[in-house]
Every structure is written in structure tokens, then in C-alpha cells.
Design an enzyme around this catalytic site. Structure first.
Site, PDB file in Angstrom:
ATOM      1  N   TYR A 224       0.834  -1.197   0.000  1.00 30.30           N
ATOM      2  CA  TYR A 224       0.000   0.000   0.000  1.00 30.30           C
ATOM      3  C   TYR A 224       0.874   1.253   0.000  1.00 30.30           C
ATOM      4  CZ  TYR A 224      -3.554   3.376   1.445  1.00 30.30           C
ATOM      5  OH  TYR A 224      -4.386   4.460   1.514  1.00 30.30           O
TER       6      TYR A 224
ATOM      7  N   GLU B  38      11.591   6.700  20.046  1.00 35.05           N
ATOM      8  CA  GLU B  38      10.745   5.636  20.599  1.00 35.05           C
ATOM      9  C   GLU B  38      10.378   4.654  19.503  1.00 35.05           C
ATOM     10  OE1 GLU B  38       8.361   8.787  21.915  1.00 35.05           O
ATOM     11  OE2 GLU B  38       6.776   8.512  20.439  1.00 35.05           O
TER      12      GLU B  38
ATOM     13  N   ASP C 213       2.955  -0.877  16.176  1.00 30.32           N
ATOM     14  CA  ASP C 213       2.096  -1.203  15.053  1.00 30.32           C
ATOM     15  C   ASP C 213       0.729  -1.601  15.596  1.00 30.32           C
ATOM     16  OD1 ASP C 213       1.520  -1.471  12.454  1.00 30.32           O
ATOM     17  OD2 ASP C 213       2.681  -3.289  12.116  1.00 30.32           O
TER      18      ASP C 213
ATOM     19  N   CYS D 231       7.287 -44.969   7.867  1.00 32.54           N
ATOM     20  CA  CYS D 231       7.354 -43.752   7.055  1.00 32.54           C
ATOM     21  C   CYS D 231       8.685 -43.039   7.302  1.00 32.54           C
ATOM     22  CB  CYS D 231       6.192 -42.827   7.416  1.00 32.54           C
ATOM     23  SG  CYS D 231       6.223 -41.260   6.533  1.00 32.54           S
TER      24      CYS D 231
ATOM     25  N   TYR E 232       2.053   8.347  23.598  1.00 28.59           N
ATOM     26  CA  TYR E 232       3.242   8.976  23.031  1.00 28.59           C
ATOM     27  C   TYR E 232       3.113  10.461  22.714  1.00 28.59           C
ATOM     28  CZ  TYR E 232       0.795   7.571  18.724  1.00 28.59           C
ATOM     29  OH  TYR E 232      -0.143   7.359  17.749  1.00 28.59           O
TER      30      TYR E 232
ATOM     31  N   CYS F 292       5.458 -41.997   2.216  1.00 22.10           N
ATOM     32  CA  CYS F 292       5.492 -43.464   2.294  1.00 22.10           C
ATOM     33  C   CYS F 292       4.265 -44.125   1.697  1.00 22.10           C
ATOM     34  CB  CYS F 292       5.681 -43.903   3.743  1.00 22.10           C
ATOM     35  SG  CYS F 292       4.181 -43.705   4.727  1.00 22.10           S
TER      36      CYS F 292
ATOM     37  N   LYS G  98      11.319   3.654   9.134  1.00 27.55           N
ATOM     38  CA  LYS G  98      10.694   2.329   9.047  1.00 27.55           C
ATOM     39  C   LYS G  98      11.707   1.187   8.970  1.00 27.55           C
ATOM     40  CE  LYS G  98       6.213   2.599   8.480  1.00 27.55           C
ATOM     41  NZ  LYS G  98       5.495   2.512   7.377  1.00 27.55           N
TER      42      LYS G  98
ATOM     43  N   LYS H 139      11.454  12.539  17.502  1.00 24.18           N
ATOM     44  CA  LYS H 139      10.766  13.818  17.638  1.00 24.18           C
ATOM     45  C   LYS H 139      11.735  14.831  18.244  1.00 24.18           C
ATOM     46  CE  LYS H 139       6.621  11.206  18.549  1.00 24.18           C
ATOM     47  NZ  LYS H 139       5.599  10.738  19.479  1.00 24.18           N
TER      48      LYS H 139
ATOM     49  N   LEU I  66       2.351  11.141  10.354  1.00 28.79           N
ATOM     50  CA  LEU I  66       3.796  11.125  10.486  1.00 28.79           C
ATOM     51  C   LEU I  66       4.410  10.851   9.127  1.00 28.79           C
ATOM     52  CD1 LEU I  66       4.849   8.838  13.475  1.00 28.79           C
ATOM     53  CD2 LEU I  66       5.657  11.140  12.990  1.00 28.79           C
TER      54      LEU I  66
ATOM     55  N   CYS J  23       0.026 -40.759   2.114  1.00 33.80           N
ATOM     56  CA  CYS J  23       1.205 -40.016   2.559  1.00 33.80           C
ATOM     57  C   CYS J  23       2.142 -39.769   1.380  1.00 33.80           C
ATOM     58  CB  CYS J  23       1.916 -40.801   3.653  1.00 33.80           C
ATOM     59  SG  CYS J  23       3.498 -40.079   4.119  1.00 33.80           S
TER      60      CYS J  23
ATOM     61  N   LYS K 189       8.150   2.609  16.963  1.00 31.26           N
ATOM     62  CA  LYS K 189       6.873   2.910  16.330  1.00 31.26           C
ATOM     63  C   LYS K 189       5.999   1.670  16.436  1.00 31.26           C
ATOM     64  CE  LYS K 189       4.667   4.844  12.284  1.00 31.26           C
ATOM     65  NZ  LYS K 189       3.766   3.754  11.898  1.00 31.26           N
TER      66      LYS K 189
ATOM     67  N   CYS L 106      -0.486 -39.387   8.842  1.00 29.62           N
ATOM     68  CA  CYS L 106      -0.019 -40.519   8.057  1.00 29.62           C
ATOM     69  C   CYS L 106      -0.040 -41.724   8.987  1.00 29.62           C
ATOM     70  CB  CYS L 106       1.398 -40.249   7.572  1.00 29.62           C
ATOM     71  SG  CYS L 106       2.321 -41.727   7.153  1.00 29.62           S
TER      72      CYS L 106
HETATM   73  O1  D41 Z   1       4.252   4.385  17.998  1.00 26.31           O
HETATM   74  C1  D41 Z   1       3.619   5.017  17.148  1.00 26.31           C
HETATM   75  N1  D41 Z   1       2.871   4.361  16.280  1.00 26.31           N
HETATM   76  C2  D41 Z   1       3.664   6.500  17.114  1.00 26.31           C
HETATM   77  C3  D41 Z   1       2.788   7.183  16.287  1.00 26.31           C
HETATM   78  C4  D41 Z   1       4.559   7.238  17.911  1.00 26.31           C
HETATM   79  N2  D41 Z   1       5.423   6.597  18.729  1.00 26.31           N
HETATM   80  N3  D41 Z   1       4.577   8.565  17.851  1.00 26.31           N
HETATM   81  C5  D41 Z   1       3.736   9.247  17.053  1.00 26.31           C
HETATM   82  N4  D41 Z   1       3.781  10.593  17.045  1.00 26.31           N
HETATM   83  C6  D41 Z   1       2.974  11.285  16.269  1.00 26.31           C
HETATM   84  C7  D41 Z   1       3.084  12.776  16.295  1.00 26.31           C
HETATM   85  C8  D41 Z   1       4.506  13.202  16.132  1.00 26.31           C
HETATM   86  C9  D41 Z   1       2.283  13.375  15.171  1.00 26.31           C
HETATM   87  C10 D41 Z   1       2.546  13.257  17.610  1.00 26.31           C
HETATM   88  C11 D41 Z   1       2.788   8.576  16.236  1.00 26.31           C
HETATM   89  C12 D41 Z   1       1.926   9.376  15.439  1.00 26.31           C
HETATM   90  N5  D41 Z   1       2.050  10.718  15.476  1.00 26.31           N
HETATM   91  C13 D41 Z   1       0.909   8.840  14.561  1.00 26.31           C
HETATM   92  N6  D41 Z   1       0.290   7.680  14.659  1.00 26.31           N
HETATM   93  C14 D41 Z   1      -0.591   7.561  13.668  1.00 26.31           C
HETATM   94  C15 D41 Z   1      -0.544   8.652  12.917  1.00 26.31           C
HETATM   95  C16 D41 Z   1       0.390   9.481  13.472  1.00 26.31           C
END
Ligand code: D41
Length: 676
Positions: free
Chosen positions: A38, A119, A123, A438, A231, A417, A320, A296, A85, A414, A121, A432
Site C-alpha cells: 500500500y 521511541e 504497530d 514412514c 506517546y 510413504c 521504518k 521527535k 507522520l 502419505c 513505532k 499418516c
Molecule cells: O508508535 C507510534 N505508532 C507512534 C505514532 C509514535 N510513537 N509517535 C507518534 N507521534 C505522532 C506525532 C509526532 C504526530 C505526535 C505517532 C503518530 N504521530 C501517529 N500515529 C498515527 C498517525 C500518526
């Protein structure tokens, strides 16, 4: 430069495709392609629109982040928009981000010292929590950043989210933002149970979190193992917060909100890169899915100076990791035969780089799962490899299915065998019936026999065993004890020295224990704990051979099914022959006094399960300690479990125990129970 017809057509087709996937994701809750794919579509469209600005239209998917909220939940307008972000995918792109920050802040020295809060990110699903006078009054999904959905009723069921803030000094109105996620262990346990019950499984932990939050019935949400790390803050009224991001997060933590323990503050772009490296190494052991790290600018004054572009702050970026889900095609579907004959469908794939490694096989778990997903040869599928979990086929992209494909069915015989494959009523697995006839079962049985916790023959690896079985050099476990140094040394990749070591390891393994020996035999349902209990209850092998089912069920941890499996195994003449041959080849152990009763002590009548790494003591030692005091140790957490003894990195057993409200102890807790 004007855009050619080809470019125009590409832009239109990208938009159509992205709209289609937005609809699947946001409205149907049923994704078809992995995030990475995506993102690639979106990036390609963004790049083209940047190159040809006159092609940009107001209804292009790039002009909006996210999609419509669903009909069913009440919508909530965020008083302050929840920003998005920007992403970077490489060191170069990160340096470019940093250069822009430094330039805008008019640093002249390259801003080597600029502090970033860093920190992982997470999911999961982005969520906003509104506290008024310290009370949680509203929770909402991020939605498209402007309008989200009211999920207050569901969020209240998440135990780690405080319904009222701790301490004092919080603003009158405080909106905190963070990520709701499903820890990996909870996800695995949930799917395992759903799979066994024939229910729909979650595609990945992120979908599990997002789907769980959008349930209309909070009771369903309450059953899902969710957690949240915060966060950032949104709306703040009637109070003040510190002027550094890191200090704000510290403060939120003090008010009882959970924050990510991996967060930190780093210096300059090199600090960011070192952090990325370090978290990347830890990624598999974190216990929850992350798809990168976020940096940040720590100073809020600088954040204000930097401001925003479109909907994303200039002062933050997500770096990422390689994706854990990718698209590839199915070259073949094969059936693998395991130690107990279980026939498992496996997809052979066009090799694909996913989760940091190249994957060319993925499990389909069992035949029901194969049918539910309807994976066919030629299909485009999403493969997922998260952490050290084995790669699996998540789903088929049916819109890309070629014509004239056929569903795959369970083979009647199987593939190794040619014995009949049978599936007992109510069983998810097909087996099996060839037993040790076997070659596949024999190979797996031998791998188990030599494994560390069984006979512990170091150096006799999977590859060697496969060769020996293939050549019929090893037909029965006792043949291992006839291998000579000379014939081993002739093997490929086997030097004089390693041949000598292997012969020595084989020799040394002959002195074993009854418990290891029983475990090594690979009797179905007889794991380590059961083998140990059998050995200490009976003390010697002849007593076990003679024991009927009525006697066997008196052994701790042995129920009627296990007793039946033991009897079935020991009734077979060829199994008794294997045991005799092994003893003839010198495999021996020390008999012990039969206990014939479980030990008496403070733990009499209590059942324990042990999980994770315990501080300063092995699991076997912990088990012995429990048994010496009359307790039973079993392998699976159930309602009958009295205590879970949990150490570091406890996984799905801990989640299960929490779900069943089984009391969880650490080692100190266990010792405390033994104090008079
Ligand atoms: O852990 C995250 N997914 C995460 C998402 C994070 N640790 N910090 C984030 N900080 C922001 C801002 C800087 C805009 C306050 C975010 C996100 N935004 C975020 N998550 C989804 C859209 C944006």
C-alpha cells in the site's frame, strides 16, 4: 513538462487501486494487500503528483490521509487534529530530514547535538483519550485525523488504561494520544484458540487491535488482550505541562498512563541511527510488533518553530524497518509429515525478502486453515514473518488470482510413504498411518531422539539424520550407536575432528536417565514433564511396561488419554524391540526408588506451570523444588492450574494464565509460599 498519456493512465490506475484498498481497509475491515505494498502505491502516486502538479485533483487519495469512519460507531471530531507522520526508509532519507530540521532552526554546526526523543513505532491503532478533571471521559480512534470514532465503551475494558489519573497536578482537560496494540503472545494465543475452534483468525496484531477497538459490543473487546502506550498530548486546558517531549511523557507515566519502556533521548542524527540499530536488534524480543522507530525534536519551543507541512509535523519522522508482510506467489502447496505423522500443508513460495530474511516456505498450519484461506498454486499471497515466529501465509489476494486454478485438497495417501492419511473426528490434524515405516516420521523421530532435552547427542544434526535415513543406514534409534568414526569422517563436511567428537557424544549419551529415555522415545502426549513424572513415580522401566491404564492415571499429570497413548505405544512389539535394542547397545540409567505416590508437602494438590527464564535457577531445578514439596508440574495452563511460575520473557502461557485468572508467581513468590 506536461504528463504523457501513459503517466496520466498510471496516475488514474494508482488512484483506483488505492481507493479500492482504502475501502477494504476502513469500511470492510478486511485488508487485501500488505502495508508495504500500500505504501509503495501511495508513494508512487505522491511522486508522480509532485513531478506533475497539474495532475493533482482534490479527490486524489493523496489529498486525504485515512478514509471515512464506519457507520456503526458515533463519530467524534478531534478538537485538535491528530497529525500524521512522515516516513523515511533509509539512512539517506533520515539525514535529509535532519538537515531540513537543522536548516529551519538555523543551526550552523549541523545540529550534531540536537536532542531527539526516540521511541519504537508501535504497530497498532492510534487512539485519543480525553481526561477531564483526571477522569477518562472519552476515547476515540484517529480516523482520518480530523474525525474519528467514539470507542469509549471499548477502551474502558483495557486494563492498563487508567479510568482516573493518579496523583495530582494534571490539567483540567488533558487529551493524550497513543497506540493501542495487541501483544504478540496474546495475538498468537488468540489465533491458536480461534483456529482450534474453527473461527476466523486475525491477519496480524495491528488488525487485531484495530478490529477489537471497533467492536460494537464491549464484551468482545474485553476478551481481547489489548494494551496501550501513550506517546503525545493533544488538547491541554487549565494546566501546564513540561516543555520537553521526553519530560511530558515522563509526567504522563507518573499519572498512571503506560509509556513505552524503550523510549529514550538521543543526540543528533548519529544518535538516531544508533537507536534505530539497537531497537532493530531487539525487535524480535520486544513482545509486540513495531514497524520502525519515531524521532521527535525534544524541545517544544523548537517544535513550534518548525511547525507543520500539510498534516504532518516537520519536527517528527518515522524511520521504518523492513516490512514483516510482503506479497509473493505460491509455486506449489506440499504436505509435510511430522514426527507423530501429522500432515501439514506448506506453501512453496517465490522467494521474498520479508521481516529481514528471504522466505521461500510458509506454513498453512492444517488442512482446515488451508481450506479457509483457499490458497491455490499460482495465487498471490501475503506472507508474514514477525519475530522468530515461523513464516505463514496470511491471506490470498483473490483479485489477483489467475484463471483456471484449483483448490488444494488433502492427499489420501502419505506423500512420503504412501500409507493412508486419516483424520479422526474432531481433530484438526490429519495423520499418516505409516508410523516408523514412514521415512518422514522416522527422520523426525530420530531428530527428537537425539535432541538436547532427550538423549542430547550434540553434533548429530538434522542434515546428517536425513542423509542416514535416506540411505537406510539408520532405521532404528539403536543404529546410531553403531556409527563408527571412520564412516562418519567420510561424510561431506565432516572432518576427522568432528567425527571424533560425534562418536564421543554418542558414547556419552548412553549414560542417561529414565526420564530422558522415556521422553526420547517420542510417545505421543508424553512431553518432558510427563516423562519425568512417570520416571519418578515408577522408578524403573519394567514397572512402567507392566502398568495398566488404572495405575498410569495415578501418576501426576497423566489422564486417561495420555495413559491410553502410553499403553498403545508399549503394546507394540516393534516399540519394545527398539527399547531392547537400545539397552543392548549400552543405553542405561540409574533406577530410583519408586515413589508410587506424589510427594507430600505444602504444594500437595497444587498444579504448577513454569514459563520464561527464572533468575539464577533452571526450570528443571524449579520443577524439582515444586515436586519435592508435593506439587505437580504440567505443561499447559488450564483452569485446573493453581499457579503459573513466570520468569523473564514469559509468553503465551502468561497471557493464557491472565485470561483464565490463574495466579501468577515469580520465583520470590514461590519461595514465599514455602516459608512457614
Ligand atoms: O508508535 C507510534 N505508532 C507512534 C505514532 C509514535 N510513537 N509517535 C507518534 N507521534 C505522532 C506525532 C509526532 C504526530 C505526535 C505517532 C503518530 N504521530 C501517529 N500515529 C498515527 C498517525 C500518526
Amino acid at each position: 513538462m506536461g504528463a504523457s498519456a501513459t503517466i496520466r493512465a498510471r496516475v488514474e490506475s494508482l488512484r483506483d487501486e488505492i481507493r479500492y484498498h482504502n475501502y477494504r481497509y476502513h469500511t470492510l475491515d478486511d485488508i487485501e494487500i500488505p502495508d508495504a505494498e500500500y505504501d509503495r502505491l501511495m508513494r508512487e502516486l505522491q511522486d508522480l503528483e509532485k513531478q506533475y502538479p497539474d495532475l493533482v485533483t482534490v479527490d486524489s487519495p493523496t489529498q486525504r490521509v485515512g478514509a471515512e469512519p464506519s457507520e456503526a460507531l458515533k463519530s467524534v471530531r478531534h478538537r485538535l487534529p491528530m497529525l500524521s507522520l512522515d516516513n523515511v526508509f533509509s539512512e539517506d532519507e533520515l539525514r535529509e530530514f535532519h538537515r531540513r530540521v537543522a536548516e529551519k532552526l538555523e543551526f550552523e554546526d549541523g545540529a550534531l547535538d540536537l536532542q531527539y526523543a526516540a521511541e519504537p513505532k508501535l504497530d497498532g491503532a492510534a487512539v485519543s483519550l480525553l481526561y477531564e478533571h483526571g477522569i477518562l471521559v472519552r476515547a476515540a480512534t484517529r480516523g482520518d485525523g480530523t474525525t474519528g470514532e467514539d470507542i469509549t465503551h471499548n477502551v474502558r475494558t483495557i486494563e492498563s488504561i487508567p479510568l482516573r489519573l493518579l496523583g495530582n497536578g494534571y490539567p483540567e482537560a488533558l487529551e493524550v494520544r497513543g497506540e493501542v496494540f495487541m501483544p504478540r503472545a496474546g495475538f498468537e494465543a488468540y489465533n491458536k484458540q480461534a483456529r482450534a475452534a474453527g473461527e476466523k483468525t486475525f491477519v496480524n496484531p495491528r488488525n487485531a487491535a484495530a478490529g477489537s477497538l471497533r467492536q460494537l459490543d464491549p464484551k468482545l473487546t474485553a476478551e481481547r488482550p489489548l494494551d496501550m502506550y501513550v506517546y503525545s498530548v493533544g488538547l491541554v486546558e487549565g494546566g501546564n505541562l513540561p516543555d520537553r517531549h521526553s519530560e511530558i511523557i515522563e509526567q504522563l507515566q507518573a499519572w498512571g498512563l503506560k509509556t513505552c519502556p524503550e523510549r529514550g533521548v538521543v543526540r543528533g542524527v548519529d544518535g538516531c541511527l544508533a537507536y534505530y540499530e539497537a531497537i532493530g536488534k531487539k525487535r524480535d524480543s520486544l513482545g509486540y510488533d513495531i514497524d520502525g522507530v519515531v524521532y521527535k525534536v525534544d524541545s517544544l519551543a523548537m517544535q513550534r518553530e518548525l511547525g507543520f507541512v500539510a498534516r504532518a509535523p516537520r519536527w517528527a519522522v518515522a524511520h521504518k524497518f523492513p516490512a514483516q508482510e510482503e506479497l509473493t506467489t505460491v509455486v506449489d502447496v506440499e504436505f509435510q509429515v511430522g514426527r507423530t505423522g501429522a500432515v501439514t500443508p506448506v506453501a512453496r513460495l517465490e522467494p521474498v525478502f520479508v521481516g529481514g530474511v528471504t522466505v521461500s516456505n510458509a506454513t498453512l498450519h492444517n488442512i482446515d486453515e488451508l481450506h479457509r484461506k483457499d490458497v491455490r498454486v499460482g495465487d498471490t499471497v501475503i506472507v508474514r514473518r514477525a519475530g522468530d515466529v515461523i513464516p505463514e501465509v496470511v491471506s490470498v489476494v483473490t483479485s489477483r488470482r489467475p484463471r483456471k486454478t484449483k483448490p488444494v485438497s488433502l492427499p489420501k495417501r502419505c506423500p512420503v510413504c504412501d500409507s493412508h492419511v486419516v483424520r479422526e473426528d474432531g481433530e484438526a490434524v490429519a495423520r499418516c498411518t505409516g508410523g516408523l515405516f514412514c521415512k518422514a516420521q522416522r527422520t523426525e523421530a530420530l531428530k527428537h531422539f537425539v535432541s538436547r532435552r532427550a538423549m542430547d547427542i550434540e553434533g548429530l544434526g538434522a542434515r546428517l539424520i536425513e542423509q542416514f535415513v535416506e540411505e537406510n543406514r539408520i532405521k532404528s534409534p539403536s543404529d546410531i550407536f553403531e556409527l563408527s568414526k571412520e564412516e562418519l569422517a567420510e561424510r561431506e563436511r565432516m572432518g576427522e575432528k568432528s567425527a571424533e567428537n560425534l562418536v564421543r557424544a554418542i558414547e556419552a549419551s548412553k549414560a542417561t536417565s529414565l526420564s530422558r529415555f522415556l521422553y526420547a522415545l517420542g510417545i505421543r502426549e508424553v512431553g518432558e514433564a510427563t516423562a519425568h513424572n512417570l520416571a519418578s513415580y515408577f522408578g524403573n522401566l519394567p514397572a512402567i511396561l507392566e502398568a495398566g491404564a488404572e495405575e498410569l492415571v495415578k501418576v501426576p499429570d497423566v489422564g486417561p488419554i495420555v495413559a491410553k497413548r502410553i499403553r498403545e505405544f508399549l503394546r507394540e512389539e516393534h516399540n519394545l524391540e527398539v527399547i531392547r535394542q537400545l539397552q543392548d547397545h549400552g543405553v542405561h540409567w540409574q533406577d530410583t526408588d519408586p515413589s508410587m505416590v506424589a510427594e507430600e508437602g505444602p504444594f500437595t494438590g497444587k498444579t504448577f506451570v513454569i514459563t520464561g527464564t527464572l533468575p539464577g535457577i533452571t526450570r528443571d531445578e524449579a520443577k524439582a523444588l515444586i515436586q519435592k514439596n508435593g506439587g505437580k508440574v504440567t505443561g499447559t495452563v488450564s483452569r485446573k492450574t493453581s499457579y503459573l511460575l513466570a520468569g523473564e520473557k514469559a509468553g503465551s502461557k502468561l497471557t493464557k494464565a491472565q485470561q483464565l485468572e490463574v495466579e501468577v508467581l515469580d520465583l520470590d513468590g514461590l519461595r514465599a509460599l514455602l516459608k512457614p
